[in-house]
Structures are given as structure tokens and as C-alpha cells.
Design an enzyme around this catalytic site. Structure first.
Site, mmCIF file in Angstrom:
data_model
loop_
_atom_site.group_PDB
_atom_site.id
_atom_site.type_symbol
_atom_site.label_atom_id
_atom_site.label_comp_id
_atom_site.label_asym_id
_atom_site.label_seq_id
_atom_site.Cartn_x
_atom_site.Cartn_y
_atom_site.Cartn_z
ATOM 1 N N ASP A 278 0.996 -1.146 0.049
ATOM 2 C CA ASP A 278 0.255 -0.022 -0.071
ATOM 3 C C ASP A 278 0.983 1.074 0.019
ATOM 4 O O ASP A 278 2.098 1.045 -0.274
ATOM 5 C CB ASP A 278 -1.106 -0.044 1.259
ATOM 6 N N THR B 239 1.946 -2.199 9.065
ATOM 7 C CA THR B 239 2.404 -3.011 10.322
ATOM 8 C C THR B 239 2.467 -4.302 9.925
ATOM 9 O O THR B 239 2.714 -5.337 10.538
ATOM 10 C CB THR B 239 0.942 -3.130 11.342
ATOM 11 N N HIS C 223 3.274 -31.937 9.886
ATOM 12 C CA HIS C 223 2.883 -30.818 9.784
ATOM 13 C C HIS C 223 1.787 -30.943 8.634
ATOM 14 O O HIS C 223 0.867 -29.724 8.714
ATOM 15 C CB HIS C 223 3.929 -29.925 9.220
ATOM 16 N N HIS D 127 6.469 -25.415 8.458
ATOM 17 C CA HIS D 127 5.467 -26.150 9.318
ATOM 18 C C HIS D 127 4.104 -25.748 8.916
ATOM 19 O O HIS D 127 3.080 -26.585 8.876
ATOM 20 C CB HIS D 127 5.438 -26.038 10.850
ATOM 21 N N CYS E 15 2.344 -3.560 4.361
ATOM 22 C CA CYS E 15 1.751 -2.274 4.632
ATOM 23 C C CYS E 15 2.509 -1.783 5.766
ATOM 24 O O CYS E 15 3.263 -1.979 6.196
ATOM 25 C CB CYS E 15 0.372 -2.569 4.824
HETATM 26 C C1 RB5 Z 1 -2.116 2.986 6.284
HETATM 27 O O1 RB5 Z 1 -1.883 4.181 6.823
HETATM 28 C C2 RB5 Z 1 -2.020 1.804 7.192
HETATM 29 O O2 RB5 Z 1 -3.103 1.856 8.123
HETATM 30 C C3 RB5 Z 1 -1.668 0.562 6.709
HETATM 31 O O3 RB5 Z 1 -0.529 0.553 5.806
HETATM 32 C C4 RB5 Z 1 -1.563 -0.774 7.595
HETATM 33 O O4 RB5 Z 1 -0.689 -0.699 8.635
HETATM 34 C C5 RB5 Z 1 -2.815 -1.353 8.008
HETATM 35 O O5 RB5 Z 1 -2.716 -2.750 8.466
#
Ligand code: RB5
Length: 151
Positions: free
Chosen positions: A12, A70, A136, A101, A68
Site C-alpha cells: 500500500d 504494520t 505438519h 510447518h 503495509c
Molecule cells: C495505512 O496508513 C495503514 O493503515 C496500513 O498501511 C496498514 O498498517 C494497515 O494495517
């Protein structure tokens, strides 16, 4: 590193720089990788996750790396696609074991969480690992059976 493997990478708007760094890293290693992510602003991660996950299920790619902020949003969305096993990885141990696994086809990395050198190592470990099968396989099949059973 398996150079015949078909790999996709997507991202993203929070992860364009990390995507470009990983693309260069993988190309230097001779890995064939398709960039199916965003290069612009305001890219909604679920759309990119669904598209990559469906392409894996369709056999267009063997594995995919989703980026993304996180890793969480991409992972939640990718796991909604039947047959996908996606895992957020912040270190290489999980990246290796989720192949060996769990037979995960997708890893998700948080560009706001993981440093560039760690991200390279995570992707390398994911690509070098192979599903071990055996005990597994029967555990993964429990997940597959649950997913395919009427809820
Ligand atoms: C974008 O700002 C952020 O929400 C996205 O990159 C991500 O972390 C969502 O899980």
C-alpha cells in the site's frame, strides 16, 4: 534460493520504499518477482491483499510478500481468501517456520515496524524454506478441512 519460483510483491502507500528496496534485493539475487503493488498515494490495503491472494490461489504465483504499515491489515485481508495461509513476520525465524510447518504462501511485513536489512533477511528465509509435510501436513489439513466445512 529457488530461482524458478514465481513470486509476487504488493504494497500500500505506506510501503512503496520498502517494496522498491526488496524488488532490487530480489532481482540482484536472480529471483523472478512481479510487482503488483501500488506506487501512488491512498492505496487501500485490502484491495491489494485480495488481488495478490487470489492470484496465488489461481496459480499465477507460488508465493507472495505483502507490505503495509504494520503487516496486520494485509494479513487479515489475505487470510479471508479461501486456501490462503498468510503470516505477519517481524523476524526471520517465523518466516522460515511458517513455510516449513504451516505451508504459508504469503508473508506480510510492516514497513513501519521492520528495518530494511531485517526485511531482506525475512524475505530470504521465506524463499529458502520448504514445507516439510509429514506431521505438519496433517495439522495444516485440519485448518483446510475446517475452512472447507459448512460453518
Ligand atoms: C495505512 O496508513 C495503514 O493503515 C496500513 O498501511 C496498514 O498498517 C494497515 O494495517
Amino acid at each position: 534460493m529457488n530461482k524458478t519460483l514465481k513470486l509476487a510483491i504488493t504494497n500500500d502507500h505506506a510501503s512503496v520504499d520498502l517494496k522498491n528496496t526488496l524488488l532490487s534485493h530480489l532481482k540482484e539475487k536472480g529471483v523472478s518477482v512481479a510487482d503488483i503493488g501500488s506506487n501512488g498515494e491512498k492505496a487501500d490495503y485490502p484491495e491489494y491483499a485480495f488481488s495478490a491472494a487470489n492470484a496465488v490461489i489461481a496459480g499465477e504465483y507460488d508465493l507472495a510478500v505483502l507490505l503495509c504499515g504494520t503487516g496486520a491489515g494485509m494479513c487479515i485481508a489475505a487470510n479471508k481468501v479461501r486456501g490462503i495461509r498468510a503470516v505477519v513476520c517481524s523476524e526471520p525465524y517465523t518466516a522460515r517456520l511458517c513455510r516449513e510447518h504451516n505451508n504459508a504462501q504469503i508473508i506480510c511485513i510492516g514497513s513501519r515496524v521492520v528495518g530494511i536489512e531485517m526485511a531482506k533477511m525475512i524475505v530470504d528465509c521465506f524463499l529458502e524454506a520448504k514445507f516439510e509435510g509429514g506431521r505438519h501436513e496433517s495439522r495444516v489439513n485440519l485448518i483446510v478441512d475446517y475452512e472447507n466445512a459448512p460453518q
